[in-house]
Design an enzyme around this catalytic site. Structure first.
Site, PDB file in Angstrom:
ATOM      1  N   ARG A  55     -15.495 -35.074  38.753  1.00 32.44           N
ATOM      2  CA  ARG A  55     -14.803 -33.818  37.584  1.00 32.44           C
ATOM      3  C   ARG A  55     -13.600 -33.976  36.099  1.00 32.44           C
ATOM      4  O   ARG A  55     -12.861 -33.462  36.027  1.00 32.44           O
ATOM      5  CB  ARG A  55     -14.163 -33.007  38.790  1.00 32.44           C
ATOM      6  CG  ARG A  55     -14.353 -31.610  39.966  1.00 32.44           C
ATOM      7  CD  ARG A  55     -15.611 -31.033  39.564  1.00 32.44           C
ATOM      8  NE  ARG A  55     -16.381 -30.891  41.011  1.00 32.44           N
ATOM      9  CZ  ARG A  55     -17.321 -30.247  40.801  1.00 32.44           C
ATOM     10  NH1 ARG A  55     -18.398 -31.707  40.681  1.00 32.44           N
ATOM     11  NH2 ARG A  55     -17.785 -29.500  42.254  1.00 32.44           N
ATOM     12  N   SER A 102     -14.376 -23.846  42.927  1.00 27.95           N
ATOM     13  CA  SER A 102     -13.305 -24.789  43.906  1.00 27.95           C
ATOM     14  C   SER A 102     -11.851 -24.786  43.337  1.00 27.95           C
ATOM     15  O   SER A 102     -12.561 -25.078  41.806  1.00 27.95           O
ATOM     16  CB  SER A 102     -13.364 -25.202  44.000  1.00 27.95           C
ATOM     17  OG  SER A 102     -14.804 -25.967  44.523  1.00 27.95           O
ATOM     18  N   GLU A 148      -8.701 -27.970  40.159  1.00 21.70           N
ATOM     19  CA  GLU A 148      -9.377 -28.102  39.516  1.00 21.70           C
ATOM     20  C   GLU A 148      -9.472 -27.218  38.742  1.00 21.70           C
ATOM     21  O   GLU A 148     -10.266 -27.196  37.479  1.00 21.70           O
ATOM     22  CB  GLU A 148     -10.788 -27.998  40.345  1.00 21.70           C
ATOM     23  CG  GLU A 148     -11.968 -28.834  39.567  1.00 21.70           C
ATOM     24  CD  GLU A 148     -13.057 -28.517  39.974  1.00 21.70           C
ATOM     25  OE1 GLU A 148     -14.006 -27.230  39.478  1.00 21.70           O
ATOM     26  OE2 GLU A 148     -13.901 -28.502  41.206  1.00 21.70           O
TER      27      GLU A 148
END
Ligand code: EPU
Length: 335
Positions: A163, A235, A331
């Protein structure tokens, strides 16, 4: 001279469905307009939006919101076993996956139904069900804001991690991604079907990319809320990566803690598990909530403000720190 709209609501430009306003607004459909825009508005702040599916907007923006909306997919090169495809940044990610499935080009089937645009996909190296963007990413074209010129960045230059990429670290705010070039398999030969949920959905021995995508879509639809119905950004937190010793302390107290060892000797654990364990799964405070089927997804049931979602997120972070000594990193980008 480019003409910009003024005082525009960003509600339909962010998947959380948060109502904030931008002072000025420009929908970019031709990449040639980038130079013009950055010359004409040199002195103003310009903020770039892709699909708006990985951000939490908490306040009005005093500047120009630039939505990248250039479209087009073209095949650059084709061999017996692979194909190089260039995709304009404003294309919708899932539409691109469907295009690949139609042409039987393999590599992105596990990434079906991820919301957002193609241009945003390298920024956080999108990933799901055992596959990350970096495995199909060849290169991207970027506009370098400082000198108003275009250049190409290779896979290595983008420094992809879990990520993460150069676009979130040392080159944050430096480039605008204008197109992405993918290297795909033709015919598809390496399917990634080891992820538990996918394995359970597939029957028989031989599988196609279309079947894998179908399984992914069905898993996602059963767990993840559709942003068209309930505002969310997927998320909300990253899965934390713990040192071995930190992990060993926790597993003694919680032997059922799911864990995924990393090649570097650390251990990744699901943030969703921590959030559920702390009792937040399914809770609702006003119109801000934690999704009842996936604890990692924060939701806007209708009219939550960005600050209300953020307050809930902070509460979860504080609890994780107190209970597990874990700092949960967001995130999504908080803006
Ligand atoms: N779990 C719980 N409670 C929950 C949900 C999950 O305890 O409410 C535990 C279970 O043990 C489960 C484990 O967490 O086995 C993992 O759950 P899941 O497979 O749903 O994946 P995740 O780790 O929560 C990550 C990505 C998702 C991606 C899935 C599937 C991150 C931050 N998230 O979620 O990506 O779809 O894996 O590969 O890495 C996104 O980035 O927006 C996103 C949705």
């Amino acid at each position: 001279m480019l003409k910009l709209k003024e005082n525009v609501s960003l509600k339909k430009y962010n998947s959380f469905g948060i109502e904030v306003f931008t002072e000025k607004f420009f929908l970019l459909t031709k990449i040639s307009q980038l130079k013009e825009l950055f010359t004409q508005f040199q002195k103003e702040s310009i903020r770039v939006h892709g699909g708006g599916s990985n951000m939490l907007l908490t306040k009005d923006y005093d500047g120009i919101t630039l939505v990248i909306a250039n479209k087009g997919i073209s095949v650059l090169n084709e061999t017996e076993t692979s194909v190089l495809v260039s995709v304009q940044a404003g294309e919708n990610w899932h539409e691109f996956v469907l295009w690949c499935l139609k042409h039987n080009y393999g590599g992105v089937e596990n990434l079906a139904l991820i919301p957002g645009s193609v241009g945003a996909s390298p920024i956080q190296n999108i990933g799901a069900y055992g596959v990350e963007l970096k495995s199909v990413f060849h290169s991207c074209e970027v506009f370098e804001i400082e000198n108003k010129s275009f250049k190409t960045l290779s896979n290595e230059e983008c420094l992809f991690r879990y990520r993460d990429s150069i676009f979130k670290k040392k080159s944050k705010g430096k480039y605008i991604i204008t197109s992405v070039c993918f290297q795909l398999q033709k015919p598809p030969h390496q399917l990634q079907i080891g992820y538990g949920d996918i394995k359970n959905q597939l029957t028989g021995k031989q599988h196609s990319i279309q079947e894998v995508a179908k399984a992914v879509i069905s898993i996602r639809q059963s767990k993840l809320p559709d942003p068209k119905e309930i505002g969310n950004s997927g998320s909300f937190f990253k899965n934390p990566i713990l040192s071995k010793s930190h992990y060993e302390t926790l597993i003694k107290i919680h032997p059922e803690l799911p864990n995924y060892p990393t090649p570097e000797g650390a251990v990744k654990i699901p943030a969703a598990w921590l959030i559920e364990k702390m009792g937040f799964k399914g809770i609702r405070e006003g119109d801000a909530g934690v999704h009842p089927q996936q604890a990692l997804v924060l939701v806007n049931y209708k009219n939550a403000t960005g600050d209300q979602i953020l307050e809930l997120a902070r509460k979860i972070q504080k609890a994780a720190e107190e209970k597990f000594n874990i700092k949960l990193e967001t995130e999504v980008n908080i803006l």
